[in-house]
Design an enzyme around this catalytic site. Sequence first.
Site, PDB file in Angstrom:
ATOM      1  N   LYS A 138      12.793 -17.815  12.174  1.00 56.66           N
ATOM      2  CA  LYS A 138      11.887 -18.585  13.033  1.00 56.66           C
ATOM      3  C   LYS A 138      12.412 -18.652  14.466  1.00 56.66           C
ATOM      4  O   LYS A 138      11.643 -18.626  15.411  1.00 56.66           O
ATOM      5  CB  LYS A 138      11.667 -19.979  12.459  1.00 56.66           C
ATOM      6  N   LYS A 155      -0.339  -6.525   4.873  1.00 48.88           N
ATOM      7  CA  LYS A 155      -0.532  -7.826   4.228  1.00 48.88           C
ATOM      8  C   LYS A 155      -1.477  -8.684   5.089  1.00 48.88           C
ATOM      9  O   LYS A 155      -1.305  -8.748   6.297  1.00 48.88           O
ATOM     10  CB  LYS A 155       0.832  -8.520   4.107  1.00 48.88           C
ATOM     11  N   LYS A 212      -2.203 -14.389   9.142  1.00 52.51           N
ATOM     12  CA  LYS A 212      -2.629 -14.912  10.450  1.00 52.51           C
ATOM     13  C   LYS A 212      -1.876 -14.207  11.568  1.00 52.51           C
ATOM     14  O   LYS A 212      -2.433 -13.890  12.601  1.00 52.51           O
ATOM     15  CB  LYS A 212      -2.311 -16.416  10.530  1.00 52.51           C
TER      16      LYS A 212
HETATM   17  P1  ADP Z   1       0.101 -16.359   6.872  1.00 49.98           P
HETATM   18  O1  ADP Z   1       0.913 -15.134   6.551  1.00 49.98           O
HETATM   19  O2  ADP Z   1      -1.315 -16.033   7.152  1.00 49.98           O
HETATM   20  O3  ADP Z   1       0.752 -17.244   7.933  1.00 49.98           O
HETATM   21  P2  ADP Z   1       1.047 -18.415   5.121  1.00 49.98           P
HETATM   22  O4  ADP Z   1       2.458 -17.990   5.233  1.00 49.98           O
HETATM   23  O5  ADP Z   1       0.599 -19.684   5.768  1.00 49.98           O
HETATM   24  O6  ADP Z   1       0.077 -17.212   5.555  1.00 49.98           O
HETATM   25  O7  ADP Z   1       0.677 -18.450   3.571  1.00 49.98           O
HETATM   26  C1  ADP Z   1       0.529 -19.590   2.768  1.00 49.98           C
HETATM   27  C2  ADP Z   1       0.547 -19.131   1.330  1.00 49.98           C
HETATM   28  O8  ADP Z   1      -0.502 -18.181   1.063  1.00 49.98           O
HETATM   29  C3  ADP Z   1       1.855 -18.416   0.978  1.00 49.98           C
HETATM   30  O9  ADP Z   1       2.595 -19.247   0.111  1.00 49.98           O
HETATM   31  C4  ADP Z   1       1.469 -17.169   0.223  1.00 49.98           C
HETATM   32  O10 ADP Z   1       1.809 -17.306  -1.125  1.00 49.98           O
HETATM   33  C5  ADP Z   1      -0.044 -17.066   0.325  1.00 49.98           C
HETATM   34  N1  ADP Z   1      -0.434 -15.823   1.022  1.00 49.98           N
HETATM   35  C6  ADP Z   1      -0.564 -15.651   2.349  1.00 49.98           C
HETATM   36  N2  ADP Z   1      -0.977 -14.396   2.656  1.00 49.98           N
HETATM   37  C7  ADP Z   1      -1.106 -13.739   1.482  1.00 49.98           C
HETATM   38  C8  ADP Z   1      -1.514 -12.406   1.114  1.00 49.98           C
HETATM   39  N3  ADP Z   1      -1.891 -11.512   2.030  1.00 49.98           N
HETATM   40  N4  ADP Z   1      -1.519 -12.078  -0.183  1.00 49.98           N
HETATM   41  C9  ADP Z   1      -1.170 -12.999  -1.131  1.00 49.98           C
HETATM   42  N5  ADP Z   1      -0.787 -14.258  -0.853  1.00 49.98           N
HETATM   43  C10 ADP Z   1      -0.753 -14.647   0.428  1.00 49.98           C
END
Ligand code: ADP
Length: 321
Positions: free
Chosen positions: A110, A189, A192
């Site tokens: 981070k 993947k 966001k």
């Molecule tokens: P982002 O990558 O969009 O910031 P987060 O880290 O906030 O997403 O994700 C929150 C939860 O959603 C994570 O615990 C993860 O398990 C799930 N998640 C996020 N993106 C994916 C994805 N592309 N495929 C499967 N699970 C995901």
Amino acid sequence: MRVLSGIQPSGSLHLGNFFGMMKKMIAYQEQEELFCFIANYHAMTSLPDGKTLARGTLEAAANFLALGLDPEKSIFWVQSDLPEVQELAWALSNFTPMGLLERCHSYKDKVVQGIRPNHGLFAYPVLMTADILLFQSDKVPIGKDQKQHLEVARDIAIKYNNEYGDVFTIPEPEIDEDVATVPGLDGRKMSKSYGNTIDLFLDEKPLRKQIMRIVTDPTPIEEAKNPDSCNIFQIYRLFLDEAGVEELRQRYLTPGLRYGDVKQELFETVRDFFAPYTEKRKEIMADPEELRKILANGAEKARYVANKTMRKVRKKVGLIY
Ligand code: ADP
Ligand code: TRP
């Protein structure tokens, strides 16, 4: 068995969040004792704007309820409605060697991303440990990125129990290796941070726009196509049963398929799938007082469990005199 997880209120949700995590979490309410909370204290490490956090917290709660989390079947609350967790975090801090936190990748990652390296960010895993131990959780479903934090939680709990006897349940992580990573518009993947998401609760127009942006290969219409390397197929399949996936696969293998047509179908499928949830979310957000009542009720139930743990901890460390 007691299952606990916390979710940071971090803005809009996408298909990856839904299929990768929320759907599975919500399903636990049918079988297990589910504890689920909005981790707004944790979000303070990356969201210093108060108004955004307050709004995001309410929205995150509405999202979960709209998608089917039932506050009668689970214990659902906002982390900061139980400040007891901070007291436990402090008690645990005194059992947390600096080296344990210094080894945490997520802190280092981070900081590299540009998040301010303050004490909150450094102590994040201790607060997460307190979330888990306060409720004597057996099982904690998490993504791979949180694996090390669970190891920290277990280490602290073991150290504490060695000193004071069996105060805490030692939590087990549940890292579902089978939950396939949901691919984004460009095949990476869905995240966001990559700007490649299909979001939940969108109006038709912006939803269609996102889906039309899915990247496809330049195979001509009159040739057969490879479903396994196609981003549309990989997303579409999340909404289909086995027979549906097979049927779509056959259409790919037959010359003449137009990607534009499949995108349009996918758009209609996503829209129809989430329409009732979007409607429900609107209703919930239209009555924030009712939503606050639901959350206050959840916090009351959570407090009952938390107090049992805190009475033991306060006694052991000498805060009751
Ligand atoms: P982002 O990558 O969009 O910031 P987060 O880290 O906030 O997403 O994700 C929150 C939860 O959603 C994570 O615990 C993860 O398990 C799930 N998640 C996020 N993106 C994916 C994805 N592309 N495929 C499967 N699970 C995901
Ligand atoms: N750190 C977790 C995340 O970013 C959220 C979280 C906070 C959590 N406390 C928790 C998850 C306790 C599980 C258990 O995803």
